[in-house]
Structure formats: structure tokens, C-alpha cells
Design an enzyme around this catalytic site. Structure first.
Site, PDB file in Angstrom:
ATOM      1  N   GLY A   1     -23.049   5.227  -3.532  1.00  0.00           N
ATOM      2  CA  GLY A   1     -21.960   5.811  -4.290  1.00  0.00           C
ATOM      3  C   GLY A   1     -21.938   4.885  -5.497  1.00  0.00           C
ATOM      4  CG  ASN A   2     -18.311   5.762  -7.564  1.00  0.00           C
ATOM      5  OD1 ASN A   2     -18.831   6.423  -8.477  1.00  0.00           O
ATOM      6  ND2 ASN A   2     -17.249   6.284  -7.063  1.00  0.00           N
ATOM      7  CB  VAL A   3     -19.754  -0.032  -4.671  1.00  0.00           C
ATOM      8  CG1 VAL A   3     -20.177  -1.612  -4.671  1.00  0.00           C
ATOM      9  CG2 VAL A   3     -18.550   0.176  -5.125  1.00  0.00           C
TER      10      VAL A   3
ATOM     11  N   GLY B   1     -25.033   3.579   1.657  1.00  0.00           N
ATOM     12  CA  GLY B   1     -24.068   4.174   0.929  1.00  0.00           C
ATOM     13  C   GLY B   1     -24.545   4.091  -0.591  1.00  0.00           C
TER      14      GLY B   1
ATOM     15  CE  LYS C   1      -4.552   0.952   0.331  1.00  0.00           C
ATOM     16  NZ  LYS C   1      -5.686   0.176  -0.129  1.00  0.00           N
TER      17      LYS C   1
HETATM   18  P1  NAD Z   1     -18.170   6.252  -3.011  1.00  0.00           P
HETATM   19  O1  NAD Z   1     -17.480   7.250  -2.019  1.00  0.00           O
HETATM   20  O2  NAD Z   1     -18.433   6.354  -4.252  1.00  0.00           O
HETATM   21  O3  NAD Z   1     -19.662   5.667  -1.966  1.00  0.00           O
HETATM   22  C1  NAD Z   1     -19.596   5.872  -0.653  1.00  0.00           C
HETATM   23  C2  NAD Z   1     -21.204   6.472  -0.347  1.00  0.00           C
HETATM   24  O4  NAD Z   1     -21.321   6.427   0.963  1.00  0.00           O
HETATM   25  C3  NAD Z   1     -21.048   8.121  -0.693  1.00  0.00           C
HETATM   26  O5  NAD Z   1     -22.319   8.179  -1.444  1.00  0.00           O
HETATM   27  C4  NAD Z   1     -21.373   8.477   0.754  1.00  0.00           C
HETATM   28  O6  NAD Z   1     -22.102   9.613   0.641  1.00  0.00           O
HETATM   29  C5  NAD Z   1     -21.773   7.552   1.418  1.00  0.00           C
HETATM   30  N1  NAD Z   1     -21.696   7.616   2.969  1.00  0.00           N
HETATM   31  C6  NAD Z   1     -20.830   7.877   3.606  1.00  0.00           C
HETATM   32  N2  NAD Z   1     -21.085   7.841   4.910  1.00  0.00           N
HETATM   33  C7  NAD Z   1     -22.094   7.491   5.108  1.00  0.00           C
HETATM   34  C8  NAD Z   1     -22.979   7.119   6.294  1.00  0.00           C
HETATM   35  N3  NAD Z   1     -22.390   7.219   7.334  1.00  0.00           N
HETATM   36  N4  NAD Z   1     -24.246   6.511   6.067  1.00  0.00           N
HETATM   37  C9  NAD Z   1     -24.676   6.427   4.629  1.00  0.00           C
HETATM   38  N5  NAD Z   1     -23.907   6.548   3.413  1.00  0.00           N
HETATM   39  C10 NAD Z   1     -22.750   7.286   3.643  1.00  0.00           C
HETATM   40  O7  NAD Z   1     -17.549   4.889  -2.739  1.00  0.00           O
HETATM   41  P2  NAD Z   1     -17.454   3.686  -3.659  1.00  0.00           P
HETATM   42  O8  NAD Z   1     -16.559   3.453  -4.597  1.00  0.00           O
HETATM   43  O9  NAD Z   1     -18.981   3.398  -3.635  1.00  0.00           O
HETATM   44  O10 NAD Z   1     -16.963   2.432  -2.377  1.00  0.00           O
HETATM   45  C11 NAD Z   1     -17.844   2.141  -1.382  1.00  0.00           C
HETATM   46  C12 NAD Z   1     -16.828   1.503  -0.381  1.00  0.00           C
HETATM   47  O11 NAD Z   1     -16.343   0.225  -0.767  1.00  0.00           O
HETATM   48  C13 NAD Z   1     -15.824   2.232   0.077  1.00  0.00           C
HETATM   49  O12 NAD Z   1     -15.321   1.870   1.491  1.00  0.00           O
HETATM   50  C14 NAD Z   1     -14.559   1.767  -1.002  1.00  0.00           C
HETATM   51  O13 NAD Z   1     -13.450   1.982  -0.029  1.00  0.00           O
HETATM   52  C15 NAD Z   1     -15.126   0.313  -0.896  1.00  0.00           C
HETATM   53  N6  NAD Z   1     -14.431  -0.294  -2.065  1.00  0.00           N
HETATM   54  C16 NAD Z   1     -14.859   0.114  -3.278  1.00  0.00           C
HETATM   55  C17 NAD Z   1     -14.184  -0.512  -4.562  1.00  0.00           C
HETATM   56  C18 NAD Z   1     -14.677   0.230  -5.869  1.00  0.00           C
HETATM   57  O14 NAD Z   1     -14.387  -0.702  -6.915  1.00  0.00           O
HETATM   58  N7  NAD Z   1     -15.204   1.395  -5.980  1.00  0.00           N
HETATM   59  C19 NAD Z   1     -13.537  -1.404  -4.484  1.00  0.00           C
HETATM   60  C20 NAD Z   1     -13.315  -2.087  -3.099  1.00  0.00           C
HETATM   61  C21 NAD Z   1     -13.774  -1.535  -2.042  1.00  0.00           C
END
Ligand code: NAD
Length: 438
Positions: free
Chosen positions: A236-238, A234, A130
């Protein structure tokens, strides 16, 4: 000026000041396997090496930790190499603010070890590492010129490390930053699609979460996702593609929460024809985790499964994308297990980010079988199969699933790369005498 005995307690910027005064621009801590000790590049840094060596929580014989201070902007760059038996260390670079040097080092150590496990469980030929860039709070981290400088410096730093660590995107780092890293080194993945990168991995990550859910349902003999109720933290992207995939699987209902009103409104409109309920929460509101449902899917932030939240969870299964969902890995794994809640370890199901980007230098194939096998039901290392293997073992032995997964991952992480063997260690050995002889 601080003396070298209390360096761990000081703010990373005070540590940088100490380094500047000692005329140290680059330094390392390398594990000597034969003597079981950590060698520091500079005698005044040996107390830090000794602290790391005796730490039981985050240190796990990491092969090498490398650091550089940028000439401009006094920023500490770090590359934490955990284990490279399966291949060079792979994992993203985080840009984050820390209160003291100890928390900076701990984050790097813990995250690097986590990447070794994620990569090994995924059956990919990569070790774990990392990057961590400590944000200097006197700088505006959103200033594009400052960012460009820092990430180019990071790229140069990785070039000097000769590939023992290959970086990727992580929290606090964006696609433009990755482009800047790439301008100075070949030892990076997750570069923008416009220059041959694999693009945003969130959609495959969401597919991986669905596979984990299906395996957990099978383990409990609860059939498939059809008719189930899911709660998602959440959007977001996932979270967004996950909602879509789950409705495609005919779930009965999805309840979701996010802290951004735009996301709540957007998804409510997007899924208005389905039984979808999204609501707005503030950051400290974890109520979504306590929804009466079949599966809770944490897709926001880490450490949300803890002493306070676990007793209130009503779902039978927890399976989501957020990294480090257990606040305390051992304690909270036990707590969930005691409550009879099946926890699908995050580092097992959220692998698709690293899976899609780690091998991007090998080119692209439409519906790439090397990537899609992770989402199948039959491949030995697929998310479905690995989840089932871990849950079955947990059921048989009574050992909670995250611990079973870690044990399996640690075993797999000791399998040497079929072509290059333990080359990462060779790179580190060759660096030892050359790179830092200032
Ligand atoms: P993102 O930032 O796009 O989405 C996270 C969402 O969670 C945001 O919309 C944010 O507003 C919301 N959020 C934050 N705190 C919150 C709370 N207390 N209650 C409700 N919602 C809340 O991130 P992502 O890319 O969707 O990833 C989500 C998680 O998965 C992260 O922890 C990330 O590290 C992990 N992850 C993502 C990927 C990937 O491919 N994007 C891969 C492995 C791990």
C-alpha cells in the site's frame, strides 16, 4: 433499557440509547491523581469508571476520557487523553465498528497510551491521545453527507475540549474528513495540503522503516542492506515507496504479498527491472511472513505476530510499519526474543506519520531539518539511534525489545514540555467544572 451495571457488554448503539433515555449528551471520566480514582461526570456512569480504574491491560492513569453523542445519527464520539506531560495529547481519530462498549473503550485506551509512547520515543513535544468514533451500523458510512456531518461534529467537540487533545488522521478517516474537522476547530493536524497541511506521510514513513532495518542489521553486525533479501507484507502507501528505497540501497531481492491484484500487477510492472516478486494472497494467508529472507517487513495490518506465526518465521529481523504487530504485546515479544529474532518495535520505526503532521502549524521548510533529523544516523532521538539504543539495552539485559522501548518511552513521557509544562492537565482541570455543567 439497560441498567448501568452491564453497560460494558452492550453494543455501542444500545449504550447510546441508554444515554438518550438518561438525557446525557456529553460525559467524561477524569482521573483524580491525588485520590487515585476515576471521576465520572454522571453517577449512573460510575460503574464504567470503576471498571476502567481496575483494568490492568489497557488503563494506565489516562488523564481524561471525553465523549459526546451526535444529535443527528446517534453516533458516539470519543477523545481519549492519555498523558500530556510532554504537551497536548496528539494522535489520530479512528472511525471503526465495535461489538460492545468494552471493546470500544479498550481500543481508545490502548491506542492513546500507544501514542504517548510513540511521541515520547520520537522526542517530539507532544503527549498521547486518540480519537475514536464508533460507527453506527445503521448508517452508510460512505455517504459523504453523513461523514461530513459526523466529522464536523467531531471538530466542534474538540473545540469544546479546548485543545487538551489535538487530532489527526487514522484508520477509517480520510483527507476530506480531516478537512471537515478543520472547518470546526483549530485542534487538528493532518489537514489537506491545499489548506496548509503536510500531505500524505507514507513516503517518510517508509524511509523511517529503512532506518530501523539498518539499525537492526548493525546491531547484529550483519553489515548494510546491500545484498539482503526482504519480504514485505502489504504493498500500500508505505509498502510501495519501501520497495523503491530498498532497491536504492541495493538489496538483492524483495518478495511481497498483497490482497489486491491491482497492487500486485502495478508494483510488478513498476519494479520489473529488479529482482522483485509480488504475489496475491487472501486476507488469512500469512505465508509471506515465513519467507526465507533476512528481514520481514509487516506493512499491512496488526496482530500478525502471534503464537501461530512466530514459530514459522525464518528471518533474523522483523521491522515494518504496521501498527500493533504483536497480537499480545508481552507474550509475543517474549516468543520472538526466545527464538532469537530481532523485533524492531513498530511504534519506534513508524513514527514519521505523526512527526510530519504534528507540528504543521509551524510552517514548512524544504528538506525540513526538524523532520529529517529523525532519519539521520546521529541525532539522539533519530529512528536509527533509538532503535540501536533499545536493541543494545535488550541485548545487555535480556529484556525483549518492545518492553525496553516501552520503559524508555514511559520515562521520556514524564518530561514536561519545556515551555508549557503539563498544560494538558490544566486544560482538563479547567474543563471539569465548566464544560459539562449542563
Ligand atoms: P495501506 O492501507 O495503504 O496499505 C496496506 C496494504 O496492505 C494494502 O495494500 C492492503 O491491501 C494490504 N493488506 C491488507 N491485509 C493484507 C494481508 N493479509 N496480506 C497482505 N497484504 C495485506 O496502509 P499504509 O498507509 O501503507 O500503512 C500500512 C500499515 O502501516 C498500516 O498498519 C498503518 O496503520 C501503518 N502506518 C502507516 C503510516 C503511514 O504513514 N501511512 C504511519 C504509521 C503506521
Amino acid at each position: 433499557m439497560k441498567n448501568s451495571d452491564n453497560l460494558l457488554e452492550v453494543h455501542p448503539q444500545e449504550f447510546v440509547e441508554f444515554l438518550n433515555q438518561a438525557n446525557i449528551r456529553q460525559f467524561y471520566f477524569v482521573f483524580d491523581r491525588a485520590q487515585k480514582k476515576i471521576i465520572a461526570s454522571h453517577p449512573e456512569l460510575q460503574p464504567i469508571a470503576d471498571f476502567i480504574l481496575t483494568d490492568k491491560r489497557d488503563f494506565l492513569e489516562h488523564e481524561g476520557l471525553f465523549f459526546r453523542v451526535t444529535e443527528k445519527y446517534d453516533t458516539l464520539l470519543g477523545a481519549f487523553v492519555h498523558r500530556t506531560v510532554r504537551g497536548q495529547a496528539a494522535g489520530g481519530v479512528r472511525f471503526w465498528q465495535y461489538d460492545n462498549l468494552e471493546s470500544y473503550l479498550r481500543d481508545g485506551l490502548r491506542l492513546a497510551k500507544g501514542m504517548t509512547r510513540k511521541n515520547a520515543l520520537a522526542g517530539i513535544w507532544w503527549g498521547g491521545g486518540k480519537g475514536v468514533i464508533s460507527h453506527n451500523p445503521s448508517l452508510d458510512k460512505n455517504d459523504p453527507e453523513i461523514r461530513a456531518y459526523l466529522y464536523r461534529q467531531y471538530g466542534e467537540f474538540l473545540t469544546a475540549l479546548r485543545g487538551c487533545y489535538v487530532t489527526a488522521e487514522d484508520a477509517g478517516t480520510n483527507v476530506t474528513d480531516m478537512h471537515n474537522v478543520f472547518s470546526q476547530t483549530r485542534f487538528t493536524t493532518c489537514i489537506p495540503a491545499g489548506v496548509g497541511g503536510s500531505g500524505n506521510p507514507s513516503v517518510p514513513t517508509a524511509s523511517g522503516i529503512v532506518c530501523g532495518m539498518e539499525a537492526a542489521l548493525d546491531f547484529l553486525n550483519l553489515g548494510n542492506l546491500e545484498g539482503k533479501t526482504i519480504a514485505i507484507q502489504g504493498l500500500g502507501n508505505v509498502g510501495q515507496p519501501l520497495v523503491k528505497f530498498l532497491f536504492e540501497k541495493k538489496v538483492k531481492k524483495i518478495v511481497a504479498a498483497d490482497i489486491y491484484p491491482e497492487l500486485v500487477d502495478k508494483t510488478s510492472a513498476q519494479f520489473s527491472e529488479y529482482n522483485f516478486e509480488a504475489y496475491l494472497v487472501d486476507r488469512s494467508d500469512a505465508s509471506i511472513l515465513f519467507t526465507e529472507c533476512d528481514i520481514v517487513s509487516p506493512c499491512a495490518t496488526g496482530a500478525i505476530l502471534n503464537k501461530t506465526t512466530i514459530p514459522k518465521i525464518q528471518a533474523k529481523i522483523i521491522c515494518g510499519a504496521a501498527n500493533n504487530q504483536l497480537e499480545d504485546a508481552a507474550r509475543d515479544d517474549d516468543l520472538l526474543h526466545e527464538r532469537g529474532i530481532v523485533y524492531v518495535p513498530d511504534f519506534l520505526t513508524n513514527r514519521m506519520g505523526i512527526v510530519t503532521c504534528a507540528d504543521e502549524q509551524f510552517g514548512y521548510v524544504t528538506s525540513d531539518p526538524f523532520i529529517e533529523q529523525h532519519l539521520t544516523r546521529d541525532w539522539e532521538f533519530s529512528i536509527y539511534q533509538t532503535t540501536l539504543r533499545v536493541l543494545n539495552e535488550s541485548g545487555k539485559t535480556g529484556v525483549p525489545p518492545a518492553r525496553v522501548a516501552m520503559r524508555l518511552a514511559d520515562e521520556l513521557s514524564m518530561q514536561p514540555h519545556p515551555i508549557f509544562g503539563h498544560r494538558g492537565q490544566q486544560i482538563i482541570d479547567s474543563l471539569m467544572n465548566e464544560l459539562f455543567s449542563e
